[in-house]
Each structure stands twice: as structure tokens, then as C-alpha cells.
Write a protein that holds these residues in place. Sequence first.
Motif, PDB file in Angstrom:
ATOM      1  N   PHE A   1      -8.507   1.380  -7.201  1.00 41.33           N
ATOM      2  CA  PHE A   1      -8.040   0.583  -8.344  1.00 41.33           C
ATOM      3  C   PHE A   1      -6.868  -0.306  -7.927  1.00 41.33           C
ATOM      4  CE2 PHE A   1      -5.190   0.036 -12.012  1.00 41.33           C
ATOM      5  CZ  PHE A   1      -6.058  -0.584 -12.893  1.00 41.33           C
ATOM      6  N   VAL A   2      -5.961   0.226  -7.103  1.00 41.78           N
ATOM      7  CA  VAL A   2      -4.806  -0.554  -6.646  1.00 41.78           C
ATOM      8  C   VAL A   2      -5.268  -1.770  -5.846  1.00 41.78           C
ATOM      9  CG1 VAL A   2      -2.740  -0.525  -5.192  1.00 41.78           C
ATOM     10  CG2 VAL A   2      -3.293   1.448  -6.629  1.00 41.78           C
TER      11      VAL A   2
ATOM     12  N   LYS B   1      -5.876  -7.915  -5.670  1.00 42.26           N
ATOM     13  CA  LYS B   1      -6.643  -9.133  -5.381  1.00 42.26           C
ATOM     14  C   LYS B   1      -6.502 -10.168  -6.493  1.00 42.26           C
ATOM     15  CE  LYS B   1     -10.065  -6.736  -2.537  1.00 42.26           C
ATOM     16  NZ  LYS B   1     -11.462  -6.244  -2.428  1.00 42.26           N
ATOM     17  N   THR B   2      -6.027  -9.751  -7.663  1.00 44.53           N
ATOM     18  CA  THR B   2      -5.891 -10.669  -8.796  1.00 44.53           C
ATOM     19  C   THR B   2      -4.449 -11.101  -9.033  1.00 44.53           C
ATOM     20  OG1 THR B   2      -5.557  -8.911 -10.448  1.00 44.53           O
ATOM     21  CG2 THR B   2      -7.833  -9.488  -9.878  1.00 44.53           C
ATOM     22  N   LYS B   3      -3.515 -10.653  -8.184  1.00 43.83           N
ATOM     23  CA  LYS B   3      -2.095 -10.882  -8.449  1.00 43.83           C
ATOM     24  C   LYS B   3      -1.426 -11.685  -7.340  1.00 43.83           C
ATOM     25  CE  LYS B   3      -1.603  -6.556 -11.055  1.00 43.83           C
ATOM     26  NZ  LYS B   3      -0.908  -5.257 -11.148  1.00 43.83           N
TER      27      LYS B   3
ATOM     28  N   THR C   1       1.577   2.919  -6.735  1.00 46.68           N
ATOM     29  CA  THR C   1       1.402   3.748  -7.940  1.00 46.68           C
ATOM     30  C   THR C   1       1.468   5.239  -7.620  1.00 46.68           C
ATOM     31  OG1 THR C   1      -1.037   3.866  -7.908  1.00 46.68           O
ATOM     32  CG2 THR C   1      -0.025   1.965  -9.028  1.00 46.68           C
TER      33      THR C   1
ATOM     34  N   ALA D   1      -8.120  -3.306  -5.944  1.00 45.75           N
ATOM     35  CA  ALA D   1      -8.802  -4.260  -6.823  1.00 45.75           C
ATOM     36  C   ALA D   1      -7.799  -5.072  -7.634  1.00 45.75           C
ATOM     37  CB  ALA D   1      -9.763  -3.514  -7.758  1.00 45.75           C
ATOM     38  N   GLN D   2      -6.737  -4.420  -8.123  1.00 39.69           N
ATOM     39  CA  GLN D   2      -5.730  -5.123  -8.912  1.00 39.69           C
ATOM     40  C   GLN D   2      -4.944  -6.129  -8.062  1.00 39.69           C
ATOM     41  OE1 GLN D   2      -4.731  -4.906 -12.390  1.00 39.69           O
ATOM     42  NE2 GLN D   2      -6.863  -4.224 -12.357  1.00 39.69           N
TER      43      GLN D   2
ATOM     44  N   GLU E   1       5.925  -9.504  -9.480  1.00 40.15           N
ATOM     45  CA  GLU E   1       4.656 -10.139  -9.821  1.00 40.15           C
ATOM     46  C   GLU E   1       4.901 -11.414 -10.618  1.00 40.15           C
ATOM     47  OE1 GLU E   1       0.578  -9.242 -12.402  1.00 40.15           O
ATOM     48  OE2 GLU E   1       2.024  -7.618 -12.024  1.00 40.15           O
TER      49      GLU E   1
END
Length: 445
Positions: free
Chosen positions: A387-388, A393-395, A361, A390-391, A422
Motif C-alpha cells: 500500500f505504501v 507513486k501518486t505523490k 507507516t 502504491a501511494q 507532501e
Amino acid sequence: MSNLLLIDNIMPDMKNWSCIITVQEKQQVTDSMGTPTKKQKFIFYDSEGSKVEGIIFNTDIPRMSPMLQVYKRYKISNADVRTIPPKFRSAGLIKQWVITSKTVIEEVDANEDIMPVKFAFTDFADLAEYMDDRTKSVDVLGVVISSLAMKTITRNSKQSNVQKFVILNEESQTVLLSLWDDFLNNEGQALLNNMQSYPVIIGRRLRVNNYNGVSLSTWFDSALLVDPPIQEARQLKNWAMRNAESIAEIVDAKSYIKYNPALSLKRDQKTTLICNVTPSHKTAWVKANLSFEHIFQKYWYMSCAKCYRATAADYGIEFTCNSCKEKGPAMPRCRFDIELSDDSGAIPASIFGDLAENILTFTGLEAMDNFNQLLCFFQNLELPLEFVHAQLKTKTYLVHIKPVQTQLADARQRYTVLYCSELEPKIARPQLTHEPESVSLSADQ
């Protein structure tokens, strides 16, 4: 008096015959594997569209080859007719005419405007199905719109010249075609000399490689037909001339030097578990999580704006690149190391350019500015990436990777990310099974 016959009526060991043919293909002179024999192959067709292979050997090549030019019409008499052994057959032909210095060849006036020959072209979108398969080759039709610089490389202890040409189809898809050595000296020069007139080529028996996702290359059995007299080629040339402005924009954008997922991503893409990925794979597709939370790095390097090779030039300074020989400004390019993992294991990889910026980003310039500011304050800090991380870890991502030659200090094999996308949340991570999984994605997705 010899009998004037059609190709299908001329049998092995037949004498006293003549046939009026047109030269469809003229291949390069090649060596016979394991022997000093040199040979040059041709494909002839007659008025009914029937085909036969022609071949010239050794000292007869410089004498007889110039007498046979592509698309011209000849009367050939009393060549030695043979049956081709099955292991040497190509292009579906089973008979061969051996042309010697004794063979009678007379040029005749052509009274046909279009070749009565049908070709089975492979769509650009289907090329990935043949990638790196040495048992398969493809025939393609395209218009040549540009070329890259010629390079001299060493392979098999011999120096070879190679140049990439940009091929375009009517869907405005591009693919790079590498012409090697004699192909470059012959058909390649014809293409370079006529680039402004949009030369159309038929590439026959080309290899499909994984450069930039998908690319094409000549090899010993290939043939190139430049501006062939067939209806499809003439229609494509007319289309190119009508769309000259759009083609100029494609050439200026140079998007053809970047990875093209629209060509490399198969309709039903198979993935490999990370534990099964080895350096022997030229490329591999994996479904993986991305992480770089615990890797301290600066996230950029200074590069040539043309070819992206690293340089010691300062930002914005015009310099001549040692790799591509082009002159341009030095620009920061995003690059960082990541860990790819699934339920079976993890591997280290590096990600570059737009792919890296999308994950990070931040642009390469922003990463450089942040790095330089931190140096000014003597701080050992990184970009604000909480934030990057954390994101991520969900993808889960579909990732195309290739091995690099250099290993890490701990002897782990490193990989380069060619492409990543993604996956939808509903597509689960790969499970540890013995069978590869399929992921159906569109090129846009």
C-alpha cells in the motif's frame, strides 16, 4: 587642557581632546590575515548614541584591554584617530580610535540606565534568508535557556573547542548558537554560570549555517553582549521569568536538536532540478517523487536515544554513548534508503527518524520486531509495504537534502533527507527548465 567633545566632533589626527564613552562591544583578540599582527576591536558610544570603533594592537592588548569593560563608562583622551579603509569597515563605522599604552583612560561614574543605542535584529523566522552566505551576517536577540556538551574538533589542522547554546525568542522559537574558542572561554562561561537566571544576549555579526535547518555561529568579527542594558533585553528577561514553566518544558523536550522547518523553510522556497544538484551544494531543495520499492533493506538501526548515533548495544540496555557521552537505553530508530526522482534525473538518499516513520507507516520498533521475526523463521521477506509503494507513486514531495561524504559502490553521490513534506496535488512535478521553481508553503504545511 583637552577639549571634552562628542564622538562626531573628533576628527582624524586631532590632538588635545577627551570624550566620555561607554563600551558597547568588546570583541575577541584576532590575528590579522597573512601577518603576525594581533588586534582587538571595540565599539564605543557617547551620550547622543554616536559610535566609533576602538582598536588595540599587539603588546598593548594585555596592558590596555582589561581597562575597558563592556557597559562601563570611561573618559578617553588623545587616542590616535584614523579613517578606516573601506575594505576593513564593519558595523557601518568609518572612524577608528587606536588605543595604545599612551592613551589616557579614566573610569567615570555611570549616570545612564539604558544604552542610547538602537539595534536592527533579524527575526528567527527570517534567518534562512542569510543561510551559508559568507557576505552577510545577522544581529539577533534571545534568551539562553540551555546548552549542549562541549566538543573538541579539528579544523584547518588546529584543535578548536565549540559548544552549542539554545537561544529562545518570545515566539518560543529556538535556534542553536555555536560559540567557538575564545567566545566559549569568555562569554560562554558567563552564560553557563548564570543559566538559571535566563541570561539575555545580543549576538552581533553572527553567521547563519544549515545545521538542523538553521543555526547560528560566531566568527572572528562577531560580538556577544550578555544582559545588555537595553529595554528590549530587559523585557525579554522579564518574559522568560514569567514563563519559566513553559521554558522548562521546552528544555526537557529537547526539540531544539531536531530539524525545524518553521525556520529553515523560506516563504518563497526555490527548488533545484535533480540533474543540477551537486555535492558542492551544502544543501538543496528539490521537488521529487520518492521510491524504495526495489531496495531490499531492514528499515532500522540501533541507536543512542539521546543523539541517535548508531550503537552495538542491545535494545533497551543502558549504556554510555561514545559520541554524546550520555547514558541511556539503546533504541531502534527508523532509517532506510530511497530514490528521489523528477523529470530530470534521480539520486539516492537516506531518510531517518520521524520523517522515515511517516513515509514507511511503521515505527523503528515495529520494523525491528518484524525483522527479528523473519530471522527466526529464516525468511527473506520485507515489511508489508504494498500500500505504501502504491501511494508513493501518486505523490510529490518538497525535500531538503544534504550530501554525505561516503559514496555508493557505483560511485553515485548519496544524500541525507533533512526534511520532506507532501505537496498538494495541484502543484505539478518540476519540469526540465533552466530556471528554479518556487513553491509557496507555510511551515505547518
